[in-house]
Design an enzyme around this catalytic site. Structure first.
Site, PDB file in Angstrom:
ATOM      1  N   LYS B  79      34.721  59.275  57.064  1.00 27.68           N
ATOM      2  CA  LYS B  79      34.009  59.076  55.360  1.00 27.68           C
ATOM      3  C   LYS B  79      32.371  58.942  55.772  1.00 27.68           C
ATOM      4  CE  LYS B  79      34.151  57.227  50.890  1.00 27.68           C
ATOM      5  NZ  LYS B  79      35.056  56.327  49.841  1.00 27.68           N
ATOM      6  N   SER B 154      36.803  58.580  45.694  1.00 30.32           N
ATOM      7  CA  SER B 154      35.370  58.986  46.406  1.00 30.32           C
ATOM      8  C   SER B 154      35.340  59.689  47.789  1.00 30.32           C
ATOM      9  CB  SER B 154      34.769  58.060  46.008  1.00 30.32           C
ATOM     10  OG  SER B 154      34.915  56.769  47.330  1.00 30.32           O
ATOM     11  N   SER B 178      40.177  55.317  46.176  1.00 28.99           N
ATOM     12  CA  SER B 178      39.524  56.716  46.712  1.00 28.99           C
ATOM     13  C   SER B 178      39.790  57.568  47.483  1.00 28.99           C
ATOM     14  CB  SER B 178      37.918  56.360  46.880  1.00 28.99           C
ATOM     15  OG  SER B 178      37.170  55.466  45.859  1.00 28.99           O
TER      16      SER B 178
END
Lengths: 495, 486
Positions: B79, B154, B178
């Protein structure tokens, strides 16, 4: 107009740790090479996290104990949030509602009043120092620069109650505090380098018609010399007295003002109030764990505290019989010097003798050679051994000085010298005190025989004539005590 | 079947057996990326060349008989809020669009030490704030199961990357769901470990007391292998816990005897899609059929979770994001009047709407006169939420329920309704507030063919139990073997 001066101080002290408070960067004053003592943590780079420096916390606790503060068994870190280019995270890690220490005091002696003033301390807490903004002072409006070498230096904030009653007291408080912190070896307290900084809150309590009226508080920021502290407060007090006389205002009627001190112009100047509207939005820093400390750990730190200046001064006067002046001179030189004195004193067994030598002979030599006591070639045991001979009557003071001087010249290159050298010097130079009264008597008789006219003068009461006679005897008998010789001459001539 | 549809364990044994080399394996994933990435948009940065050279190094070392790390030659995506030295770390924000960190996050160091092949950086909601990856300022990510739908967020890019088999593994971060929510939306396994299990050093902070890094994989065993590498103490993170890391990948195949599965009836009350509810009920029946005891548990304070979360997370975010002021790094406005104006303009230009919304909420909640009634009160309720879990885990080993109330929603469907978007996290948030571990595993498909996730929660540091329980379910079902076709 009858009024009382009310002063409270906020003192910031940088701690002498090897590394910064929340990262491993070197903690060194290094203004000439900006931004070299930095890492992702103190630069506040995304993703970096702080880790508490245990040593910084221990030094803080040590200081808190020396300041007679209570040490909290549980303390935490809070973020104090504000924007400024020298603060890369836009918050300072500090302590808000649970400082590690609180409720202390310091007693100061005030020479002008002869009184002891107790200055109570509200709290002492630990935080990280900010960096430094460097602005273009040429007036040409070039970009400001930011140096983050200082960012993350462990910083102790000590806050007093408004117990200080004059500018002189404020200076003495700071001087005493600096001496204590240096004894504790927690800070070098160099005001020029910013490792000791002071803000003063000043106002008046005016007595009028049986009422005590406080005037608005003015905060003087960033005082960076002892003289500056005294002068700035003095200046501010005069201003406030005049203000009261021309346009009397009470506390609360106008907002608290913040001023700076211009040492060159000897005047304060108003600063833009970033304080007034500030809401720092304090909250516990989620990146750091709270700190707990046990009584055992506190006691262990307490055991590392050396004898502090105040205690030492009192002991020198009451136990060693020193004058307060001499005691002060020794203590003010710092812990290492005082310990040197202590060792000389223990070795020779006479406090006054030790004090005389240390404050006169040793200090003079240190000044001339620009040395610190730790570098002085005549160590405490060696000087103590010389003085022991003086105290025991084996050496006259004059001969002692000659031994001392010889030791020093022996050590020309700065090498330390041992006590064994003392006897050799005494033997070489024939400095040993002449104890053989028969021998002294013979020399005196010979001198008197050679100077019959002078002897006659003395016999007739012209006492000043005795000096040259003593001189002649002493030239022949180096180790003799001049006082003894004088007495023996007088006994012979007048007895 | 192509290489890129194998599980992590199959890839590991293929590499060990010499069926394919690390370079071949990496190339096959890079090929998948070049075929499908344009439709999915999982990545912000793909490091093809460096991935191939890492793979070549692994092959060379294997050739010379060297001992290799546990993820040797396995491609992993990160990420883009995890710092990588020399590679841009943008947080999907204009503010950090060109930010290149000078250092690696702790978990990047660990992945390198495990000889994993780092393929690239995945898209996210800006600064991890969001539930759909639509808040990314730098790219749009689509759900591989339906390209009109969001991958969740996210960590939407990391979830989509694994779902589309662009990488077998990826790393995300989970502050309120997330990892688990996008795992559920994308039909993959995603796990949030216990707070403190994985070092946050190098994870760009959103909400420090809630953020936790965790793994995505196509199956539970893959997640176990990755967690084994990520987890462990790090002196640079004061909140990282110093306790041994079990060999999750070894124990994961062992079923749990006498498993007690907690079920929260409120999870099936209003707001949940019927298709999700029925899949989760069926999943619970799978456990019953395996001999587990199903026990009702109460989490009475969980209903305050969303409110508490948005106060605490936003408060911390308002502070954590204050450093992006245009002075030292990141975006600086080109035109400004003075210093304060420079701050204001840089931040106004650099941050997107959702980030600004949360900063303002956080600043308000921490303001003098308000922090007692908002921030401090939220902390107290947070404690009560944790207490509920502590009580529940006295009676059960895991709590099972839906990961999300609905399957993936359409792109644009909720962008103008932030509150509805926040409610997508209603089941996942409590685990972050309580600091406990949670995992989402594929548990079904909606009639429209969208994945549905089963969430399992366990007591702090019971990751091993959680993984074993999840694997028990996975072994009985085939949802995780389905691969989206597009």
């Amino acid at each position: 107009m009858d009024y009382t001066t009310i002063i409270g101080l906020e003192v910031h002290v940088q701690l002498l740790t090897k590394s910064k408070i929340f990262c491993g960067c070197a903690n060194l004053f290094n203004p000439d090479n900006p931004n070299v003592q930095t890492c992702p943590v103190c630069l506040g780079l995304p993703g970096s996290l702080p880790v508490m420096n245990r040593k910084a916390f221990q030094l803080s606790v040590k200081t808190g104990l020396a300041l007679n503060c209570d040490i909290a068994s549980f303390t935490k870190w809070d973020r104090k949030q504000y924007y400024y280019p020298d603060l890369p995270k836009a918050y300072q890690i500090s302590q808000f509602d649970l400082p590690f220490s609180a409720d202390g005091w310091v007693d100061i002696e005030v020479p002008s009043t002869g009184e002891t003033r107790r200055v109570r301390l509200i709290r002492a807490h630990l935080e990280e120092d900010a960096g430094k903004n460097i602005h273009d002072e040429s007036g040409r409006g070039a970009d400001s620069r930011v140096d983050l070498n200082r960012t993350g230096t462990p910083l102790l904030e000590i806050v007093t109650q408004p117990d200080i009653r004059s500018a002189e007291e404020a200076r003495i408080f700071l001087e005493d505090l600096r001496l204590m912190l240096r004894y504790l070896a927690v800070s070098d307290c160099e005001m020029q380098e910013g490792s000791l900084r002071c803000d003063a809150n000043v106002n008046l309590h005016v007595e009028e018609n049986g009422e005590t009226i406080p005037t608005p508080i003015v905060e003087i920021k960033n005082l960076n010399s002892f003289r500056g502290v005294e002068a700035a407060i003095e200046h501010e007090l005069k201003k406030q007295v005049k203000a009261w006389q021309t346009d009397p205002r009470r506390m609360g009627e106008v907002p608290k003002t913040t001023v700076g001190w211009d040492a060159n112009r000897n005047a304060t100047f108003e600063q833009r109030g970033k304080e007034e509207a500030a809401d720092y939005r304090y909250f516990p820093d989620p990146d750091l764990c709270p700190v707990t400390i046990t009584q055992e750990e506190v006691d262990e730190i307490r055991s590392t505290i050396c004898e502090l200046p105040g205690v030492r001064r009192t002991r020198y006067v009451s136990e060693l019989g020193l004058t307060p002046y001499d005691a002060g001179v020794i203590v003010d030189q710092g812990a290492e010097f005082a310990s040197y004195f202590d060792e000389v004193c223990v070795t020779c067994g006479d406090g006054k003798q030790a004090a005389n030598w240390v404050t006169q002979d040793v200090q003079r030599e240190l000044n001339e050679r620009k040395l610190e006591i730790g570098e002085f070639p005549v160590s405490a045991p060696v000087l103590g051994a010389v003085l022991k001979k003086v105290v025991d009557g084996e050496l006259t003071i004059k001969s002692g000085r000659e031994v001392f001087a010889t030791l020093l010249s022996d050590a020309g290159d700065g090498t330390r010298i041992s006590a064994e050298r003392i006897d050799a010097i005494i033997a070489d130079k024939g400095l040993g005190k002449e104890q053989d009264t028969g021998k002294i008597d013979a020399v005196i008789q010979a001198v008197l025989d050679r100077n019959a006219a002078v002897a006659e003068d003395v016999r007739n009461g012209r006492m000043q004539a005795v000096g040259p006679l003593i001189g002649q005897v002493m030239r022949e008998l180096k180790g003799a005590d001049a006082k003894d010789v004088r007495q023996m001459i007088l006994d012979k001539l007048q007895g | 079947m192509s290489i890129s549809e194998l599980t992590t364990a199959e890839l590991q044994s293929g590499l060990q057996a010499g069926t394919f080399s690390a370079v071949e394996l990496t190339q096959s994933y890079l090929d998948a990326i070049s075929r499908r990435e344009e439709s999915v948009g999982a990545f912000l940065t793909v490091c093809g060349e460096s991935a191939l050279s890492q793979a070549a190094a692994v092959d060379a070392r294997r050739q010379s008989g060297e001992q290799l790390g546990t993820l040797a030659g396995i491609p992993v995506a990160l990420k883009d809020n995890i710092c990588t030295a020399g590679t841009k770390t943008t947080c999907a924000s204009r503010m950090l669009e060109n930010f290149v960190p000078p250092y690696d996050a702790h978990i990047v160091t660990r992945l390198k030490a495990a000889d994993a092949v780092l393929v690239g950086k995945t898209n996210l909601d800006e600064y991890a704030m969001g539930s759909s990856t639509e808040n990314s300022a730098l790219g749009k990510t689509r759900n591989p199961w339906d390209l009109q739908r969001t991958p969740g967020g996210s960590s939407g890019g990391s979830a989509a990357s694994v779902a589309a088999r662009l990488t077998p593994l990826s790393v995300g971060s989970d502050t309120g769901g997330s990892i688990r929510q996008p795992a559920s939306f994308c039909g993959v396994v995603g796990m949030k470990p216990t707070y403190g299990r994985v070092s946050r050093y190098g994870l760009v902070a959103f909400a420090s007391s809630l953020d936790q890094i965790g793994p995505f994989a196509t199956d539970v065993t893959g997640a176990a292998s990755l967690l084994e590498v990520l987890a462990g103490h790090d002196e640079r993170d004061s909140t990282s816990v110093n306790r041994p890391v079990p060999e999750y990948s070894r124990s994961v195949e062992q079923p749990l005897e006498g498993l007690r599965v907690g079920v929260v009836q409120e999870h099936f009350a209003e707001g949940i899609d019927e298709e999700v509810a029925s899949s989760i009920r069926a999943a619970i029946e799978v456990y019953r059929s395996l001999g587990a005891e199903i026990v009702d548990v109460a989490l009475p304070h969980s209903k305050y979770g969303v409110a508490v979360y948005y106060l605490i997370a936003s408060s911390e975010a308002s502070s954590n994001l204050a450093r992006y002021d245009g002075v030292h790094y990141g975006h600086r406005a080109s035109e400004f009047e003075n210093m304060v104006d420079m701050y204001a303009a840089s931040r106004a230009e650099g941050f997107g709407d959702e980030v600004k919304r949360r900063i303002m909420l956080g600043v308000y909640a921490l303001s003098e006169g308000y922090s007692d009634q908002y921030y401090l009160k939220a902390l107290k309720v947070r404690r009560l939420i944790r207490n509920d879990f502590d009580a529940a885990f006295k009676n059960v080993d895991v709590i099972a329920g839906p990961t999300c109330p609905t399957p993936a929603f359409k792109i644009g469907e909720l962008v103008d309704d932030p509150l509805q978007m926040y409610l997508a996290d209603v089941y996942t948030i409590s685990a972050n507030l309580a600091g406990i571990p949670g995992i989402s595993v594929p548990a079904g498909f909606s009639p429209a063919g969208l994945p549905i996730g089963l969430q399992l929660l366990a007591a702090p540091f019971e990751e091993e139990k959680l993984l074993r329980a999840a694997r028990m379910f996975e072994r009985e079902t085939d949802f995780h073997t389905k691969v989206p076709q597009f």
